[in-house]
Design a protein around this motif. Structure first.
Motif, mmCIF file in Angstrom:
data_model
loop_
_atom_site.group_PDB
_atom_site.id
_atom_site.type_symbol
_atom_site.label_atom_id
_atom_site.label_comp_id
_atom_site.label_asym_id
_atom_site.label_seq_id
_atom_site.Cartn_x
_atom_site.Cartn_y
_atom_site.Cartn_z
ATOM 1 N N UNK A 5 0.704 -1.031 -0.127
ATOM 2 C CA UNK A 5 -0.057 -0.072 -0.152
ATOM 3 C C UNK A 5 0.804 1.370 0.146
ATOM 4 N N UNK A 6 0.393 2.447 -0.884
ATOM 5 C CA UNK A 6 0.830 3.736 -0.737
ATOM 6 C C UNK A 6 0.064 4.638 -0.159
ATOM 7 N N UNK A 7 -0.053 4.961 0.834
ATOM 8 C CA UNK A 7 -1.023 6.400 1.330
ATOM 9 C C UNK A 7 -0.233 7.632 1.070
ATOM 10 N N UNK A 8 -0.990 8.631 0.485
ATOM 11 C CA UNK A 8 -0.523 9.867 0.340
ATOM 12 C C UNK A 8 -1.438 10.909 0.872
ATOM 13 N N UNK A 9 -0.933 11.793 1.655
ATOM 14 C CA UNK A 9 -2.038 12.853 2.270
ATOM 15 C C UNK A 9 -0.960 14.084 2.567
ATOM 16 N N UNK A 54 3.833 10.914 2.350
ATOM 17 C CA UNK A 54 3.678 9.597 1.840
ATOM 18 C C UNK A 54 4.117 8.665 2.867
ATOM 19 N N UNK A 55 3.342 7.420 2.841
ATOM 20 C CA UNK A 55 3.604 6.458 3.589
ATOM 21 C C UNK A 55 3.339 5.013 2.909
ATOM 22 N N UNK A 56 4.478 4.121 2.758
ATOM 23 C CA UNK A 56 4.336 2.941 2.164
ATOM 24 C C UNK A 56 4.452 1.650 3.055
ATOM 25 N N UNK A 57 3.527 0.672 2.908
ATOM 26 C CA UNK A 57 3.670 -0.500 3.843
ATOM 27 C C UNK A 57 3.707 -1.860 2.734
ATOM 28 N N UNK A 98 8.421 0.027 -6.489
ATOM 29 C CA UNK A 98 7.835 1.412 -7.014
ATOM 30 C C UNK A 98 6.751 1.960 -6.056
ATOM 31 N N UNK A 99 6.184 1.397 -5.107
ATOM 32 C CA UNK A 99 5.243 1.704 -4.037
ATOM 33 C C UNK A 99 6.138 2.782 -3.236
ATOM 34 N N UNK A 100 7.399 2.258 -3.057
ATOM 35 C CA UNK A 100 8.268 2.706 -1.735
ATOM 36 C C UNK A 100 9.023 3.946 -2.262
ATOM 37 N N UNK A 101 8.977 4.330 -3.440
ATOM 38 C CA UNK A 101 10.075 5.204 -3.993
ATOM 39 C C UNK A 101 9.774 6.417 -3.446
ATOM 40 N N UNK A 102 10.846 7.002 -2.646
ATOM 41 C CA UNK A 102 11.074 8.383 -2.121
ATOM 42 C C UNK A 102 9.969 8.558 -1.152
ATOM 43 N N UNK A 103 9.324 7.604 -0.380
ATOM 44 C CA UNK A 103 8.497 7.997 0.592
ATOM 45 C C UNK A 103 8.942 8.433 1.936
ATOM 46 N N UNK A 119 13.688 6.029 0.874
ATOM 47 C CA UNK A 119 12.851 6.188 1.689
ATOM 48 C C UNK A 119 13.358 7.232 2.861
ATOM 49 N N UNK A 120 12.952 8.055 3.527
ATOM 50 C CA UNK A 120 13.366 8.943 4.519
ATOM 51 C C UNK A 120 13.517 8.218 5.813
ATOM 52 N N UNK A 121 12.517 7.234 6.250
ATOM 53 C CA UNK A 121 12.447 6.582 7.609
ATOM 54 C C UNK A 121 11.812 5.190 7.493
ATOM 55 N N UNK A 122 12.563 4.303 8.088
ATOM 56 C CA UNK A 122 11.959 3.014 8.011
ATOM 57 C C UNK A 122 11.483 2.399 9.329
#
Ligand SMILES: [Zn+2]
Length: 190
Positions: free
Chosen positions: A90-94, A98-101, A113-118, A149-152
């Motif tokens: 899942x990619x959530x944007x607001x 952005x947050x990818x799971x 692709x989902x996690x690109x730059x989240x 990704x900025x944080x994991x």
């Protein structure tokens, strides 16, 4: 619901009872995005010919690869991932964040692709050793590094790993901030 393994959907049975008879102040039917086979599973569990009986309580909506849903300011994108069964990340944007799971899965292109730059990547780290259906902590760290990704946050840490070992192993590969998910923890993207 990312996939239909019981550790990911078992709580839905209790949620169904709570929503049906718990007099909760929740708008019904509650939209539930899940693999399409969820309706058959529910029907079997309740010994019904089909899942029509839940429709007052749950609005079952099938997930598919590339599905984009707008929900009260959230944009949610699903991608099919590799888990040996129908499964989605899942990619959530607001508000520009952005947050990818990962859900449960092995490393795969769709997850990259989902996690690109989240801003925040929540990735499973179930397996201590390389696996066809799960990530190791090193896989999670490598995904975060590769995708920028900025944080994991590592989660779904399996029985062969401790949370602290999984976090340390992922951090060594990522080189960025890593924590292990904890029940009740709140992480702010701001
Ligand atoms: Zn699973």
């Amino acid at each position: 619901m990312s996939h239909l393994h019981l550790d990911h959907v078992g709580d839905l049975l209790n949620a169904y009872y709570a929503l049906a008879w718990g007099q909760l102040e929740v708008e019904r039917p509650l939209p539930v995005y899940a693999p399409a086979a969820l309706s058959t599973r529910l029907a079997g569990f309740f010994e019904q010919p089909d899942a029509g009986f839940v429709s007052d309580v749950l609005d079952l909506r099938p997930l598919r690869d590339g599905l984009v849903v707008e929900l009260e300011g959230l944009e949610l994108t699903s991608r099919a991932v590799e888990h040996g069964t129908e499964a989605y990340g899942l990619l959530a944007r607001a508000e520009g964040r952005s947050l990818a799971y990962s859900g449960d899965c092995a490393p795969c292109t769709a997850l990259d692709e989902l996690a690109a730059g989240v801003d925040l990547l929540i990735c499973e780290a179930d397996s201590g050793e390389a696996s066809q259906v799960h990530h190791t902590p090193e896989d999670a760290g490598a995904l975060a590094r590769r995708t920028g990704a900025k944080r994991l946050v590592v989660t779904h840490v399996g029985p062969s790993l401790s949370p602290s070992a999984a976090t340390a192993r992922a951090a060594e590969v990522f080189g960025g901030p890593v924590v292990c998910a904890e029940v009740g923890e709140v992480l702010s993207p701001w």
